[in-house]
Design a protein around this motif. Structure first.
Motif, mmCIF file in Angstrom:
data_model
loop_
_atom_site.group_PDB
_atom_site.id
_atom_site.type_symbol
_atom_site.label_atom_id
_atom_site.label_comp_id
_atom_site.label_asym_id
_atom_site.label_seq_id
_atom_site.Cartn_x
_atom_site.Cartn_y
_atom_site.Cartn_z
ATOM 1 N N GLU A 45 0.830 -1.185 0.000
ATOM 2 C CA GLU A 45 0.000 0.000 0.000
ATOM 3 C C GLU A 45 0.868 1.239 0.000
ATOM 4 O O GLU A 45 1.739 1.406 0.835
ATOM 5 C CB GLU A 45 -0.893 0.001 1.250
ATOM 6 C CG GLU A 45 -1.864 1.178 1.259
ATOM 7 C CD GLU A 45 -2.869 1.005 2.379
ATOM 8 O OE1 GLU A 45 -2.874 -0.079 2.978
ATOM 9 O OE2 GLU A 45 -3.609 1.953 2.621
ATOM 10 N N VAL A 49 -4.462 5.479 2.767
ATOM 11 C CA VAL A 49 -5.873 5.134 2.673
ATOM 12 C C VAL A 49 -6.631 5.627 3.884
ATOM 13 O O VAL A 49 -7.797 5.996 3.800
ATOM 14 C CB VAL A 49 -6.031 3.598 2.531
ATOM 15 C CG1 VAL A 49 -7.492 3.224 2.471
ATOM 16 C CG2 VAL A 49 -5.310 3.131 1.276
ATOM 17 N N TYR A 134 -5.670 -3.765 -10.843
ATOM 18 C CA TYR A 134 -6.000 -3.284 -9.499
ATOM 19 C C TYR A 134 -4.795 -3.410 -8.568
ATOM 20 O O TYR A 134 -4.161 -4.454 -8.472
ATOM 21 C CB TYR A 134 -7.169 -4.074 -8.914
ATOM 22 C CG TYR A 134 -7.503 -3.677 -7.497
ATOM 23 C CD1 TYR A 134 -8.352 -2.610 -7.243
ATOM 24 C CD2 TYR A 134 -6.953 -4.354 -6.419
ATOM 25 C CE1 TYR A 134 -8.647 -2.231 -5.956
ATOM 26 C CE2 TYR A 134 -7.233 -3.985 -5.115
ATOM 27 C CZ TYR A 134 -8.084 -2.917 -4.893
ATOM 28 O OH TYR A 134 -8.364 -2.544 -3.609
ATOM 29 N N THR A 135 -4.471 -2.320 -7.886
ATOM 30 C CA THR A 135 -3.409 -2.312 -6.887
ATOM 31 C C THR A 135 -3.877 -1.516 -5.681
ATOM 32 O O THR A 135 -4.834 -0.739 -5.754
ATOM 33 C CB THR A 135 -2.114 -1.669 -7.434
ATOM 34 O OG1 THR A 135 -2.364 -0.286 -7.708
ATOM 35 C CG2 THR A 135 -1.630 -2.373 -8.691
ATOM 36 N N ASP A 136 -3.175 -1.666 -4.579
ATOM 37 C CA ASP A 136 -3.493 -0.876 -3.390
ATOM 38 C C ASP A 136 -3.329 0.618 -3.666
ATOM 39 O O ASP A 136 -4.030 1.447 -3.083
ATOM 40 C CB ASP A 136 -2.592 -1.288 -2.226
ATOM 41 C CG ASP A 136 -2.935 -2.660 -1.687
ATOM 42 O OD1 ASP A 136 -4.071 -3.118 -1.918
ATOM 43 O OD2 ASP A 136 -2.069 -3.284 -1.042
ATOM 44 N N ASP A 139 -6.483 1.845 -5.304
ATOM 45 C CA ASP A 139 -7.710 1.576 -4.541
ATOM 46 C C ASP A 139 -8.441 2.842 -4.095
ATOM 47 O O ASP A 139 -9.661 2.934 -4.248
ATOM 48 C CB ASP A 139 -7.376 0.695 -3.333
ATOM 49 C CG ASP A 139 -8.609 0.369 -2.507
ATOM 50 O OD1 ASP A 139 -9.423 -0.462 -2.948
ATOM 51 O OD2 ASP A 139 -8.747 0.951 -1.409
ATOM 52 N N TYR A 143 -12.589 4.455 -4.659
ATOM 53 C CA TYR A 143 -13.484 4.991 -3.619
ATOM 54 C C TYR A 143 -14.086 6.322 -4.067
ATOM 55 O O TYR A 143 -15.297 6.529 -4.019
ATOM 56 C CB TYR A 143 -12.731 5.182 -2.295
ATOM 57 C CG TYR A 143 -13.531 5.989 -1.311
ATOM 58 C CD1 TYR A 143 -14.504 5.389 -0.532
ATOM 59 C CD2 TYR A 143 -13.364 7.359 -1.227
ATOM 60 C CE1 TYR A 143 -15.278 6.134 0.327
ATOM 61 C CE2 TYR A 143 -14.131 8.114 -0.370
ATOM 62 C CZ TYR A 143 -15.091 7.499 0.407
ATOM 63 O OH TYR A 143 -15.874 8.251 1.239
ATOM 64 N N LEU A 164 -15.995 -4.717 -6.560
ATOM 65 C CA LEU A 164 -14.634 -4.309 -6.206
ATOM 66 C C LEU A 164 -13.903 -5.431 -5.470
ATOM 67 O O LEU A 164 -14.519 -6.195 -4.721
ATOM 68 C CB LEU A 164 -14.674 -3.085 -5.291
ATOM 69 C CG LEU A 164 -14.780 -1.701 -5.916
ATOM 70 C CD1 LEU A 164 -14.905 -0.652 -4.815
ATOM 71 C CD2 LEU A 164 -13.573 -1.402 -6.795
ATOM 72 N N GLY A 167 -10.640 -4.406 -0.771
ATOM 73 C CA GLY A 167 -9.687 -3.479 -0.174
ATOM 74 C C GLY A 167 -10.353 -2.476 0.747
ATOM 75 O O GLY A 167 -11.527 -2.601 1.114
ATOM 76 N N HIS A 168 -9.593 -1.436 1.109
ATOM 77 C CA HIS A 168 -10.107 -0.406 2.017
ATOM 78 C C HIS A 168 -11.313 0.299 1.422
ATOM 79 O O HIS A 168 -12.275 0.609 2.118
ATOM 80 C CB HIS A 168 -9.007 0.605 2.328
ATOM 81 C CG HIS A 168 -7.888 0.052 3.128
ATOM 82 N ND1 HIS A 168 -7.936 -0.070 4.503
ATOM 83 C CD2 HIS A 168 -6.675 -0.427 2.765
ATOM 84 C CE1 HIS A 168 -6.803 -0.593 4.939
ATOM 85 N NE2 HIS A 168 -6.016 -0.819 3.903
ATOM 86 N N SER A 169 -11.258 0.571 0.121
ATOM 87 C CA SER A 169 -12.356 1.294 -0.510
ATOM 88 C C SER A 169 -13.657 0.511 -0.434
ATOM 89 O O SER A 169 -14.722 1.072 -0.169
ATOM 90 C CB SER A 169 -12.021 1.595 -1.973
ATOM 91 O OG SER A 169 -11.007 2.563 -2.068
ATOM 92 N N LYS A 170 -13.584 -0.783 -0.672
ATOM 93 C CA LYS A 170 -14.805 -1.592 -0.632
ATOM 94 C C LYS A 170 -15.416 -1.570 0.764
ATOM 95 O O LYS A 170 -16.645 -1.486 0.910
ATOM 96 C CB LYS A 170 -14.504 -3.028 -1.058
ATOM 97 C CG LYS A 170 -15.768 -3.895 -1.152
ATOM 98 C CD LYS A 170 -15.505 -5.190 -1.877
ATOM 99 C CE LYS A 170 -16.787 -5.946 -2.154
ATOM 100 N NZ LYS A 170 -16.580 -7.150 -2.979
#
Length: 380
Positions: A45, A49, A134-136, A139, A143, A164, A167-170
């Motif tokens: 990451e 985030v 898709y990568t951190d 991400d 969002y 998705l 990750g954090h966004s989801k």
């Protein structure tokens, strides 16, 4: 010119992860292109985030931070600050930005370009982002773009969130979307949450949803958690305690009279929530009710709640006796220690006598409790 578009979605299972891609993206200018599905990456990451995440009880953030939206002035060939946002070839500019070696420069450039492009054409901006692996690092941009869809096309946003990677966004988007959906229909929100593939995210969404729902209709929540076998035991226990506490605020007598109507497995949590609220209104009545219960998990939870939330200074002897009656040894010792330490600080002689007279502790356990109380009392 108003643009008509529609999306057809498909889901792809890959090592236990669902993701889909937008296809048949049709514009009035008769442009059509398939969008490849995203793939997971184990890249570390690189974006902050935590800065970009937010909780369920807040309104959606502005799409990009002021820091990201500030014009670039790094003097590189990728500096677009002198151009009108309508004059930039965003796809080319973003592809170039992806090759920047500086994390900070790359992040700021991509952030600004996506923000400006989304203000002109959200669909095209999201399509470009979806085409990237898709990568951190990418991400947080998912969002921000999907957050716009939540305001502009709520149903579409729900589909995009479920597709998705986890990750954090989801996590943040799922919480926000469920909260908004539950305002109109909690059951619809629960049904939507079932489309989330990742169990930990799905359970967290249900937890947040039930916590918000319990404030408006605790009785309905109690009935629901009994019917949904997919809720984890941890979530069920916490929600039942909260629901019982809310009902007890309104009328603890009704909770007392109806507790036997509920299944055996949730009665302990109902008793816990009942005492949590009742003790603030009438601690003596709550104590007498607990003492009237037969030895059971329900009584043990009521005792734990009484000791955790109550002011036991008025009846230390009775409270210590309650703690001593707990069936589970580890819980019994922990609660006896808690009561004893408080008692010892105020009245060491009577506390030591009660400890000495205890029949549920052996001499070694008594010595440990006394030693701990003496040490802690010196620091208070």
């Amino acid at each position: 010119m108003k643009i008509n578009n529609k999306f057809i979605y498909s889901s792809i299972f890959s090592f236990g992860l669902i993701f889909g891609s937008l296809v048949n993206h049709i514009y009035s200018k008769e442009w059509n292109q398939n969008i490849p599905s995203l793939s997971m990456s184990t890249n570390s990451e690189v974006c902050d985030v935590a800065e970009m995440s937010h909780t369920i009880d807040t309104e959606p953030k502005n799409l990009f931070s002021e820091k990201i939206r500030q014009p670039l002035s790094n003097g590189t060939t990728d500096d677009f600050s002198h151009k009108s946002i309508a004059d930039i070839n965003y796809e080319e500019a973003l592809n170039n930005a992806m090759t920047l070696t500086s994390e900070y420069e790359r992040s700021n450039t991509i952030g600004k370009l996506l923000a400006d492009w989304a203000s002109l054409d959200l669909d095209e901006a999201f399509e470009w982002l979806s085409n990237q692996k898709y990568t951190d690092e990418l991400d947080p941009y998912f969002y921000h773009l999907i957050a716009i869809y939540i305001d502009k096309d709520f149903d579409l946003a729900g589909d995009l969130i479920t597709m998705l990677p986890g990750g954090h966004s989801k996590r943040s988007l799922a919480d926000e979307y469920t909260y908004k959906l539950a305002q109109s229909d909690p059951y619809l929100a629960i049904n939507w949450s079932e489309n989330i593939y990742e169990n930990d995210i799905r359970q967290n969404v249900k937890r947040q949803l039930l916590y918000s729902w319990v404030d408006s209709d605790p009785s309905e929540v109690l009935n629901y958690v009994l019917s949904d076998s997919t809720i984890s035991n941890e979530v069920r226990e916490q929600v039942v305690k909260t629901a019982a506490a809310r009902l007890s605020e309104e009328d603890h007598h009704t909770v007392i009279s109806s507790i036997a109507q509920y299944p055996q497995e949730i009665r302990p949590q109902i008793a816990y929530g009942l005492i949590e609220q009742w003790i603030g209104k009438d601690a003596n009545a709550a104590l007498h009710w607990i003492e009237s219960l037969e030895r059971s998990p329900t009584k043990d939870q009521a005792i734990q709640s009484y000791i955790s939330y109550g002011n036991s200074t008025s009846n230390r002897t009775a409270t210590f006796a309650l703690a001593e009656s707990i069936e589970k040894e580890s819980s019994r010792i922990a609660l006896m220690s808690q009561v004893f330490e408080q008692w010892y600080f105020d009245d060491p002689n009577n506390a030591e006598k009660a400890l000495s007279d205890s029949t549920s502790l052996n001499e070694e356990q008594k010595t440990l409790l006394l030693g701990k109380a003496r040490i802690n009392s010196n620091f208070l």
